[in-house]
Design an enzyme around this catalytic site. Sequence first.
Site, PDB file in Angstrom:
ATOM      1  N   SER A  14     -13.485 -13.840 -27.564  1.00 50.26           N
ATOM      2  CA  SER A  14     -14.200 -12.896 -26.546  1.00 50.26           C
ATOM      3  C   SER A  14     -13.623 -11.721 -26.298  1.00 50.26           C
ATOM      4  O   SER A  14     -14.369 -10.601 -25.934  1.00 50.26           O
ATOM      5  CB  SER A  14     -14.518 -13.980 -25.477  1.00 50.26           C
ATOM      6  OG  SER A  14     -13.316 -14.359 -24.547  1.00 50.26           O
ATOM      7  N   HIS A 110      -2.423 -11.812 -20.721  1.00 50.89           N
ATOM      8  CA  HIS A 110      -2.080 -13.160 -20.481  1.00 50.89           C
ATOM      9  C   HIS A 110      -2.815 -13.523 -19.117  1.00 50.89           C
ATOM     10  O   HIS A 110      -2.834 -12.575 -18.194  1.00 50.89           O
ATOM     11  CB  HIS A 110      -0.776 -13.261 -20.178  1.00 50.89           C
ATOM     12  CG  HIS A 110      -0.108 -14.563 -19.944  1.00 50.89           C
ATOM     13  ND1 HIS A 110      -0.137 -15.674 -20.696  1.00 50.89           N
ATOM     14  CD2 HIS A 110       0.135 -15.071 -18.738  1.00 50.89           C
ATOM     15  CE1 HIS A 110       0.130 -16.626 -20.384  1.00 50.89           C
ATOM     16  NE2 HIS A 110       0.502 -16.573 -19.020  1.00 50.89           N
TER      17      HIS A 110
END
Length: 196
Positions: A14, A110
């Site tokens: 994505s 992250h």
Amino acid sequence: MTTRMAIFASGSGSNFQAIVDACHKRQLDAAPVLLVCDKPDAYVVERAEAANIPSFTFVPKSYQNKTEFEQDILLQLNEHNIDFIVLAGYMRLIGPTLLQAYKGRIVNIHPSLLPAFPGLDAVGQALDYGVKLTGVTIHFVDEGMDTGPIIAQEALEIKEDDTKESLAKKIHQIEHSFYPKTLQQLFTVKGEAAIR
């Protein structure tokens, strides 16, 4: 000069898609010219095909060690004249072969406010720990696990009723706009530095 990127991903892709879309909309002045994927059956490979971006897929177990497969990756990066490596859900630590060849030119995203909750399942870790804030970090990659210098962060409040699924969804929404925007700033600064 347009920055030529290789995007490394291991899953559904994505963030890969968000970066490619940002390039097409000219929100990100860069060219995604190669996908590197360590799972040949990952959905991100289909996304790359649909976007006419070549893929280099490999099975790590078929190599003797990380150095061997990273040398193969490096050959692909050189062949495609890659300027920058963008990690987008790539579930492997980058080894010395790529770190040396692309020093200061590998970035990662992250799903936590590093240095809190590095490694796998950062969303679950944040919920288990009971923190009120989490978010997204974009950082340069070094030899450690999510330990490289931080480029940018965006915070997100954790609500009382948040589940792992709802929190992960909110984090993905942030990532999909925050990553291309940060990359654009990074490449602009790098470009200006090169001109100087």
